[in-house]
Design an enzyme around this catalytic site. Structure first.
Site, PDB file in Angstrom:
ATOM      1  N   SER A  21       0.819  -1.223   0.000  1.00 44.43           N
ATOM      2  CA  SER A  21       0.000   0.000   0.000  1.00 44.43           C
ATOM      3  C   SER A  21       0.854   1.276   0.000  1.00 44.43           C
ATOM      4  O   SER A  21       1.831   1.390   0.745  1.00 44.43           O
ATOM      5  CB  SER A  21      -0.877  -0.020   1.255  1.00 44.43           C
ATOM      6  N   LYS A  43      -3.834   2.040  -1.911  1.00 45.16           N
ATOM      7  CA  LYS A  43      -3.497   3.084  -0.927  1.00 45.16           C
ATOM      8  C   LYS A  43      -4.551   3.121   0.184  1.00 45.16           C
ATOM      9  O   LYS A  43      -5.756   3.055  -0.105  1.00 45.16           O
ATOM     10  CB  LYS A  43      -3.440   4.436  -1.666  1.00 45.16           C
ATOM     11  N   ASN A  67       9.080   8.553   4.985  1.00 37.87           N
ATOM     12  CA  ASN A  67       7.887   9.195   4.424  1.00 37.87           C
ATOM     13  C   ASN A  67       6.997   9.722   5.529  1.00 37.87           C
ATOM     14  O   ASN A  67       6.951   9.181   6.630  1.00 37.87           O
ATOM     15  CB  ASN A  67       7.130   8.241   3.494  1.00 37.87           C
ATOM     16  N   CYS A 127      -0.227   2.936  11.006  1.00 39.35           N
ATOM     17  CA  CYS A 127       0.409   4.094  10.386  1.00 39.35           C
ATOM     18  C   CYS A 127       0.960   5.008  11.457  1.00 39.35           C
ATOM     19  O   CYS A 127       0.249   5.403  12.386  1.00 39.35           O
ATOM     20  CB  CYS A 127      -0.579   4.857   9.515  1.00 39.35           C
ATOM     21  N   LYS A 156      -2.606  -5.171   9.422  1.00 40.46           N
ATOM     22  CA  LYS A 156      -1.210  -4.739   9.239  1.00 40.46           C
ATOM     23  C   LYS A 156      -0.671  -4.196  10.554  1.00 40.46           C
ATOM     24  O   LYS A 156      -1.145  -3.176  11.055  1.00 40.46           O
ATOM     25  CB  LYS A 156      -1.135  -3.675   8.143  1.00 40.46           C
ATOM     26  N   THR A 184       6.075   0.810   8.415  1.00 39.84           N
ATOM     27  CA  THR A 184       7.372   1.494   8.521  1.00 39.84           C
ATOM     28  C   THR A 184       7.776   1.688   9.985  1.00 39.84           C
ATOM     29  O   THR A 184       6.938   1.612  10.882  1.00 39.84           O
ATOM     30  CB  THR A 184       7.290   2.866   7.845  1.00 39.84           C
ATOM     31  N   GLY A 206      12.398   0.531   3.238  1.00 41.61           N
ATOM     32  CA  GLY A 206      13.462   0.213   2.285  1.00 41.61           C
ATOM     33  C   GLY A 206      14.392  -0.874   2.802  1.00 41.61           C
ATOM     34  O   GLY A 206      14.211  -1.399   3.907  1.00 41.61           O
ATOM     35  N   GLY A 233      11.340  -3.881   3.228  1.00 44.69           N
ATOM     36  CA  GLY A 233      12.659  -3.898   2.603  1.00 44.69           C
ATOM     37  C   GLY A 233      12.920  -4.988   1.587  1.00 44.69           C
ATOM     38  O   GLY A 233      14.080  -5.214   1.227  1.00 44.69           O
TER      39      GLY A 233
HETATM   40  C1  LIG Z   1       5.531   6.678   0.536  1.00 43.46           C
HETATM   41  C2  LIG Z   1       4.929   5.570   1.322  1.00 43.46           C
HETATM   42  C3  LIG Z   1       3.549   5.559   1.551  1.00 43.46           C
HETATM   43  C4  LIG Z   1       2.956   4.519   2.281  1.00 43.46           C
HETATM   44  N1  LIG Z   1       1.610   4.528   2.478  1.00 43.46           N
HETATM   45  C5  LIG Z   1       1.030   3.489   3.149  1.00 43.46           C
HETATM   46  C6  LIG Z   1      -0.372   3.433   3.326  1.00 43.46           C
HETATM   47  O1  LIG Z   1      -1.135   4.295   2.871  1.00 43.46           O
HETATM   48  N2  LIG Z   1      -0.881   2.386   4.013  1.00 43.46           N
HETATM   49  C7  LIG Z   1      -0.103   1.385   4.536  1.00 43.46           C
HETATM   50  O2  LIG Z   1      -0.630   0.445   5.137  1.00 43.46           O
HETATM   51  N3  LIG Z   1       1.243   1.401   4.367  1.00 43.46           N
HETATM   52  C8  LIG Z   1       1.821   2.431   3.702  1.00 43.46           C
HETATM   53  N4  LIG Z   1       3.174   2.438   3.526  1.00 43.46           N
HETATM   54  C9  LIG Z   1       3.989   1.339   4.077  1.00 43.46           C
HETATM   55  C10 LIG Z   1       4.300   0.290   2.994  1.00 43.46           C
HETATM   56  O3  LIG Z   1       3.123  -0.310   2.502  1.00 43.46           O
HETATM   57  C11 LIG Z   1       5.243  -0.806   3.553  1.00 43.46           C
HETATM   58  O4  LIG Z   1       4.550  -1.538   4.556  1.00 43.46           O
HETATM   59  C12 LIG Z   1       6.516  -0.225   4.170  1.00 43.46           C
HETATM   60  O5  LIG Z   1       7.035   0.801   3.347  1.00 43.46           O
HETATM   61  C13 LIG Z   1       7.600  -1.282   4.391  1.00 43.46           C
HETATM   62  O6  LIG Z   1       7.926  -1.953   3.210  1.00 43.46           O
HETATM   63  P1  LIG Z   1       9.128  -1.519   2.215  1.00 43.46           P
HETATM   64  O7  LIG Z   1      10.374  -1.402   3.053  1.00 43.46           O
HETATM   65  O8  LIG Z   1       9.170  -2.634   1.217  1.00 43.46           O
HETATM   66  O9  LIG Z   1       8.734  -0.214   1.613  1.00 43.46           O
HETATM   67  C14 LIG Z   1       3.776   3.473   2.803  1.00 43.46           C
HETATM   68  C15 LIG Z   1       5.162   3.491   2.566  1.00 43.46           C
HETATM   69  C16 LIG Z   1       5.750   4.504   1.843  1.00 43.46           C
HETATM   70  C17 LIG Z   1       7.229   4.473   1.618  1.00 43.46           C
END
Ligand SMILES: Cc1cc2nc3c(=O)[nH]c(=O)nc-3n(C[C@H](O)[C@H](O)[C@H](O)COP(=O)(O)O)c2cc1C
Length: 274
Positions: A21, A43, A67, A127, A156, A184, A206, A233
């Site tokens: 998302s 999203k 973010n 969040c 989540k 995150t 990341g 990540g």
């Molecule tokens: C720019 C951005 C926006 C995000 N928006 C959401 C969101 O709206 N809802 C949600 O559950 N997670 C959101 N996330 C979290 C991601 O879905 C993911 O769980 C998190 O970034 C960890 O994974 P990654 O390291 O692969 O990015 C967002 C992450 C980023 C970087």
């Protein structure tokens, strides 16, 4: 062959790769064949449209991304009218992510999604870029959604580094059929001695967070049978295999989309040979 179908509760994905998302937009459909993916988490939507936090929303750090988007979204009505139909054109499971600032908001959203016969939701109770106006516990939110929603519920979790198992237990007891681990991590960075974001603390994602989230996935998988979707990540095929090895059933691709929007489809192709 690691690109086999996976079962997550009542949900069957054609392979374990899911878009996370908030980390892509409609433009990704021009870059990859979305029909290849196991699923897409849209999203996070709230009841009403939201502009999100003041800019900037995203910043690339030395090792990852910070973010502070703050659930910027179209709101439920427009999501159902415009956004969802776009994603439903593809032959992949669409998972609707929901968020709210109060118990009542989660319940109102759920009732509408149930009426619209939505089949899968991911409840974002994790969040960290928003302040909830209500102290209602996540457990109360999840268990009441369970009573109202007949489809699959994924919860989540926040990356609770003290003991993620407590959060997992609470979500499972309340009715989660699957857990997404995790969102995150709280992060703070300065540029020229000043915080980048107005809220100071932002969400860190990341490649740098992979070992942290791996540890949580492993811990929860040792203790509970609830299917786990890893999110943290994963940037390449080996990262996905690592998550599957420590107990995840599926893996979300998030920030990796920023540098290479084709990465999720590439991983699906590569998993065929692994
Ligand atoms: C720019 C951005 C926006 C995000 N928006 C959401 C969101 O709206 N809802 C949600 O559950 N997670 C959101 N996330 C979290 C991601 O879905 C993911 O769980 C998190 O970034 C960890 O994974 P990654 O390291 O692969 O990015 C967002 C992450 C980023 C970087």
């Amino acid at each position: 062959m690691s690109n086999r179908p996976v079962k997550i509760g009542n949900l069957k994905l054609k392979n374990p790769i899911i878009l996370a998302s908030g980390t892509f937009d409609r433009g990704i459909a021009d870059k990859i064949d979305l029909n290849k993916l196991g699923g897409i988490v849209t999203k996070t939507i709230t009841l009403k449209p939201r502009k999100g936090n003041p800019l900037p929303h995203i910043f690339k750090t030395k090792y990852g991304w910070l973010n502070s988007v703050g659930w910027k979204n179209l709101g439920l009505k427009k999501y159902l009218a415009e956004e969802l139909p776009f994603w439903q054109n593809f032959k992949t499971e669409i998972i609707t992510s929901i968020g709210g600032f109060s118990f009542e908001e989660y319940i109102k959203i759920t009732k509408i999604l149930e009426q619209k016969k939505i089949k899968i939701i991911e409840i974002d109770v994790s969040c960290m870029n928003i302040d909830k106006s209500d102290t209602t516990s996540d457990k109360k939110i999840i268990s009441n959604i369970r009573k109202l929603f007949s489809g699959t519920i994924i919860v989540k979790l926040a990356p609770d580094i003290i003991d993620v198992c407590d959060n997992a237990k609470s979500a499972i007891t309340a009715g989660a059929e699957a857990l997404t681990i995790a969102n995150t991590y709280p992060g703070l960075e300065l540029v020229n001695g000043k915080p980048i974001f107005s809220r100071k603390i932002a969400g860190y994602s990341g490649g740098a967070i992979k070992p942290l989230t791996m540890a949580m996935v492993w811990k929860v998988s040792q203790k509970f049978r609830c299917p786990i979707i890893a999110s943290g990540g994963a940037e390449n095929t080996q990262d996905v295999l690592d998550y599957l090895t420590v107990g995840a059933k599926a893996v979300q691709i998030g920030s990796a989309n920023f540098l290479n929007p084709k990465i999720s489809a590439k991983i699906v192709d590569e998993l065929k040979r692994r």
